[in-house]
Scaffold this motif. Structure first.
Motif, PDB file in Angstrom:
ATOM      1  N   VAL A   1     -75.002  93.393  36.642  1.00  0.00           N
ATOM      2  CA  VAL A   1     -75.999  94.334  37.158  1.00  0.00           C
ATOM      3  C   VAL A   1     -77.123  93.572  37.847  1.00  0.00           C
ATOM      4  N   PHE A   2     -77.513  94.065  39.021  1.00  0.00           N
ATOM      5  CA  PHE A   2     -78.699  93.583  39.722  1.00  0.00           C
ATOM      6  C   PHE A   2     -79.699  94.742  39.746  1.00  0.00           C
TER       7      PHE A   2
ATOM      8  N   GLN B   1     -68.353  97.780  43.992  1.00  0.00           N
ATOM      9  CA  GLN B   1     -69.793  97.611  43.875  1.00  0.00           C
ATOM     10  C   GLN B   1     -70.446  98.981  44.080  1.00  0.00           C
ATOM     11  N   PHE B   2     -71.425  99.294  43.255  1.00  0.00           N
ATOM     12  CA  PHE B   2     -72.109 100.578  43.342  1.00  0.00           C
ATOM     13  C   PHE B   2     -73.595 100.344  43.613  1.00  0.00           C
TER      14      PHE B   2
ATOM     15  N   LYS C   1     -67.474  85.854  40.126  1.00  0.00           N
ATOM     16  CA  LYS C   1     -66.045  85.569  40.266  1.00  0.00           C
ATOM     17  C   LYS C   1     -65.233  86.051  39.068  1.00  0.00           C
ATOM     18  N   GLU C   2     -65.918  86.388  37.972  1.00  0.00           N
ATOM     19  CA  GLU C   2     -65.223  86.910  36.800  1.00  0.00           C
ATOM     20  C   GLU C   2     -65.495  88.404  36.579  1.00  0.00           C
ATOM     21  N   ALA C   3     -66.394  88.987  37.353  1.00  0.00           N
ATOM     22  CA  ALA C   3     -66.793  90.384  37.150  1.00  0.00           C
ATOM     23  C   ALA C   3     -65.694  91.342  37.577  1.00  0.00           C
ATOM     24  N   ASP C   4     -65.669  92.515  36.928  1.00  0.00           N
ATOM     25  CA  ASP C   4     -64.765  93.568  37.385  1.00  0.00           C
ATOM     26  C   ASP C   4     -65.523  94.829  37.792  1.00  0.00           C
ATOM     27  N   LEU C   5     -66.864  94.785  37.713  1.00  0.00           N
ATOM     28  CA  LEU C   5     -67.712  95.880  38.195  1.00  0.00           C
ATOM     29  C   LEU C   5     -69.094  95.311  38.472  1.00  0.00           C
ATOM     30  N   ILE C   6     -69.641  95.633  39.655  1.00  0.00           N
ATOM     31  CA  ILE C   6     -70.966  95.137  40.047  1.00  0.00           C
ATOM     32  C   ILE C   6     -71.844  96.335  40.404  1.00  0.00           C
ATOM     33  N   ILE C   7     -73.042  96.349  39.846  1.00  0.00           N
ATOM     34  CA  ILE C   7     -73.960  97.475  40.047  1.00  0.00           C
ATOM     35  C   ILE C   7     -75.284  96.963  40.596  1.00  0.00           C
ATOM     36  N   TRP C   8     -75.755  97.620  41.664  1.00  0.00           N
ATOM     37  CA  TRP C   8     -77.064  97.341  42.250  1.00  0.00           C
ATOM     38  C   TRP C   8     -77.921  98.585  42.024  1.00  0.00           C
ATOM     39  N   VAL C   9     -78.941  98.484  41.205  1.00  0.00           N
ATOM     40  CA  VAL C   9     -79.704  99.677  40.841  1.00  0.00           C
ATOM     41  C   VAL C   9     -81.193  99.499  41.126  1.00  0.00           C
ATOM     42  N   GLY C  10     -81.757 100.500  41.801  1.00  0.00           N
ATOM     43  CA  GLY C  10     -83.197 100.493  42.060  1.00  0.00           C
ATOM     44  C   GLY C  10     -83.660  99.414  43.014  1.00  0.00           C
TER      45      GLY C  10
ATOM     46  N   VAL D   1     -67.899  99.152  48.618  1.00  0.00           N
ATOM     47  CA  VAL D   1     -69.212  99.555  48.111  1.00  0.00           C
ATOM     48  C   VAL D   1     -69.318 101.077  48.097  1.00  0.00           C
ATOM     49  N   PHE D   2     -69.835 101.613  46.990  1.00  0.00           N
ATOM     50  CA  PHE D   2     -69.983 103.048  46.819  1.00  0.00           C
ATOM     51  C   PHE D   2     -71.446 103.388  46.551  1.00  0.00           C
ATOM     52  N   GLU D   3     -71.888 104.475  47.130  1.00  0.00           N
ATOM     53  CA  GLU D   3     -73.281 104.908  46.977  1.00  0.00           C
ATOM     54  C   GLU D   3     -73.373 106.044  45.968  1.00  0.00           C
TER      55      GLU D   3
END
Length: 350
Positions: A64-65, A303-304, A264-273, A328-330
Motif C-alpha cells: 500500500v502507498f 494496481q488500484f 516484485k513479490e506483491a500480488d496486489l498494489i494499492i495507491w490510496v489518498g 490499473v483500476f480506479e
C-alpha cells in the motif's frame, strides 16, 4: 507534498528522471459534462470495487502507498486544499507560494521560522486520531496480508493503533517493520552532524514554537561545541524537504531497494489518498511499473488508485507512457469508504 505532507528529495528518493515524461501540469484534460463524468465513474467504481474486494481475498502480499487521503478524517490539515498549510504559510510569511516554506533553500535561510511552523503541525498531529483507513491497514497487518505500507504522510497515525505501535521500518533497528515513512515524521528530531534521532518532547516543542533551536545532546556534538569548534550542533525535524541535501538522515537510500523487493513479490498494489500532483508520487508509480515489467508481472499484478477525485488517475496516467500496458483500476471514494472492502467481513455490494 503529496498529498498531505513533505515530498521526497529528488536526490535520494526520486531516482526516476522526471524529464523522461512531461509533467502533468502541462496536460489539458478533455472536457466532459459533469453528469457524463459522474455516471461513468459510478459505473466503473462499482465494478472495480468488486475487483478490489476479490483481489484482496486471494492476495497474500499487499503493498500500500498512502497520501493525505488516508488521514483526511483524522483531524489533520492538508497541504494544497483551500485554507490548508500552503495557504497558511503563504499568509503568515508573505510568500508568493506556500510551497516555498517546505523547500530546502527557504528552510536554510529561515530555519527557526520554518521549524516553528512544523512544531504547530506536530501539535496538530498529536491531537489527531487514526481513521477507519488506518484501522483497515492494521487489520491487514494482523492477518499477515500487508507486506508493507509506504506512506507519504509525516503524521505518524499509521503506527498509533494497537499492534502497529513502533512498527516503523528501519534498515538497522527494525528491518521487518511494516510501515515505511517515506518522508519522515513530524514526531522526531535528527542531528545531521552525528545522525542521532529521537522522539520530540514537550520542551522541544516549546523551544521550537518560540523560534529557539534544539541543540544535539550527544557526547560527540557537545564536545565539539565545548571545544570551541563552532556553534552547538542543532537538531532538525526529521521531515523531508523539497531538494533536501540531508535526505539520507530522513529516509535511508536503502528504502528504494526495499520497495523494489516488495513490489516484485506483491500480488496486489494499492495507491490510496494520493493526488499524483507531485513528482515524488509519480516517480514511485513509474518505478513500480518498471519493476513489475522486469519480472514480466505487470499484467498479473493489479494496481488500484483510490481517491475521491478522478483527477488522481488522470494525473498518474498522463505521466506515464504506453498506458495500454498498465493494469490499473480506479475506485472513486475516500479511504474510509473503500478500504474496508479489503476485509472479509465487510459487504461492499451497496
Amino acid at each position: 507534498p503529496d498529498s498531505k505532507f513533505i515530498p521526497a528529495s529528488s536526490s535520494t528518493m526520486d531516482p526516476v528522471n522526471d524529464d523522461d515524461e512531461p509533467p502533468t501540469s502541462t496536460r489539458t484534460r478533455p472536457s466532459r459534462s459533469a453528469s457524463s463524468r459522474k455516471r461513468t465513474r459510478t459505473d466503473k467504481t462499482a465494478v472495480n470495487l468488486q475487483l478490489l474486494r476479490s483481489g484482496a481475498r486471494s492476495a497474500k502480499k499487499i503493498v500500500v502507498f498512502s497520501g493525505s487521503g488516508l488521514s483526511a478524517t483524522s483531524g489533520m490539515s492538508t497541504f494544497s486544499t483551500k485554507g490548508g498549510l500552503y495557504d497558511k504559510a503563504k499568509a503568515r510569511y508573505k510568500l508568493a507560494s506556500g510551497k516555498l516554506l517546505f523547500t530546502s533553500s527557504w528552510y536554510s535561510r529561515r530555519k527557526r521560522e520554518a521549524e516553528a511552523f512544523f512544531a504547530e503541525i506536530q501539535k496538530e498531529a498529536r491531537q489527531a486520531h487514526p481513521a477507519r483507513g488506518h484501522e483497515v491497514l492494521a487489520a491487514l497487518c494482523s492477518s499477515g496480508q500487508l507486506a508493507r505500507h509506504y506512506t507519504l504522510n509525516i503524521d505518524g497515525l499509521a503506527t498509533r493503533l494497537p499492534g502497529m505501535e513502533g512498527d516503523v521500518w528501519d534498515p538497522d533497528s527494525n528491518p521487518s517493520g511494516h510501515t515505511v515513512e517515506m518522508h519522515g515524521s513530524v514526531h522526531e528530531l535528527v542531528c545531521t552532524e552525528c545522525g542521532e534521532a529521537r522522539r520530540i518532547d514537550e520542551d522541544d516543542i516549546a523551544r521550537l514554537c518560540a523560534e529557539t533551536s534544539v541543540p544535539c545532546s550527544t557526547a560527540a556534538c557537545r564536545e565539539k561545541s565545548d571545544g570551541g569548534s563552532g556553534e552547538a550542533q542543532c537538531m532538525r525535524f526529521k521531515v523531508m524537504m523539497y531538494d533536501d541535501a540531508e535526505g539520507e538522515y530522513i529516509t535511508p537510500d536503502d528504502v528504494m531497494d526495499l520497495m523494489e523487493e516488495d513490489i516484485k513479490e506483491a500480488d496486489l498494489i494499492i495507491w490510496v489518498g494520493i493526488s499524483f500532483e507531485q513528482s515524488a508520487s509519480t516517480s514511485y508509480f513509474r518505478n513500480v511499473r518498471r519493476w513489475l515489467q522486469e519480472e514480466d508481472r505487470h499484467g498479473d499484478v493489479p494496481q488500484f488508485v483510490i481517491n475521491p477525485s478522478d483527477d488522481a488517475l488522470w494525473n498518474v496516467l498522463t505521466a506515464s507512457s504506453n498506458q495500454g500496458e498498465l493494469n490499473v483500476f480506479e475506485v472513486i471514494g475516500t479511504a474510509d469508504e473503500v478500504l474496508p472492502a479489503l476485509l472479509p467481513d465487510v459487504d461492499c455490494d451497496g
